[in-house]
Motif scaffolding. Sequence first.
Motif: not given
Length: 395
Positions: A211-222
Amino acid sequence: FEELIDRRGTSCLKYDFSKERGLPEDVLPFWVADMDFRTPDPVVEELVRRSKHGIFGYTDIKEDYLSVLSHWLRSRHDWTPDMKTMTVTPGVVFAICTAIRALTREGDSVLICPPVYYPFYSSVLGNHRKLVESPLVLRKENDGRPIAYEIDFDDFENKIKDNEVKLFIMCSPHNPVGRVWKRDELERIGEICKRHGVVVIADEIHHDFVREGFKHTVFASISDEIDDITITCTSPSKTFNLAGLQISHVFIRNEALRHMFRQELYTEGYSQPNALGVFAAKAAYGKGEPWLKELLVYLEGNLQRTKEFLAHHLPLVNLVEPEGTYLLWMDFSKYGLSDKELDDIIIHRGKLWLDSGHIFGTGGKGFQRINAACPWNRLEEGLYRLLNCLDSQGT
């Protein structure tokens, strides 16, 4: 997205198998997580074009497929994995089971954070591994209304240490509770798992529903260190409603882990993907983004109207505000009913087929999961059925 499409008579698991599952044939289903929307037109057109060829022999992916998939992950998730580390499987659950067998032995401990997607349970137990739980904690307002679920990191780490956990299966975004994990939460998971030698299976199949206002972070990208202990599972099946075409993508940067995974896949006899799945996925990733943007707006509308309906008609039902997915996690505990009583009322009086909270494990008691990925008229009918069956109880 307003079109009401009759899916009955298509061997559709959602609509055509209530009798086989022991339910009345006239239930209105909101259970399994696929959508009542047609896949994007370019996907249908590509499937028609490919089908007219008339030959459906062994098929594999080429550079053009990898290119559109890579662009999708880069443009939507700011992630640029090496496509040579990707392995195709027929589904994410299939991939999870493959990873469990490849990376652990019978009796080894595998960790999950319930309430969580119920095939995680069968994947662990069915492969004769020890199931370890670190339940999510539901934060609440003073009046008892739910705010959001959180990870109890002390318990998380203690469960790993006490049980010598080898593998953690993470749901991100989380099904059914709708959390989109923040970067700092994911970093802490990564630090703990790295410290104790735990490999992480990151089920990120719902990553396009945020949803707007949230961001999915790919775990492996950290970080490279976290990427090195991660098996990332993605698929077009949720995003574009292609589950029946059975194609998913598993990224494993660590060469040793990738070799073990592919060796296990080899012993299972799986090699080439579904022929039509390849062409559908390529068309979806290449031409489906405008459709997805419109879909996300429509799903947000369904959520807002559901919240209004609950506030006006079912104030005892508490919706846990989702940050992602198209699944609604609702708390019915104020009715004081057992899970069996609640299910009986919903199924036999409401003529509804929902997913009962108890199947998601610890913390699911008193909850129901509702799939909101359907035309509003259908969802509204389901909500009125829910209202009427609960009213008939004098509640």
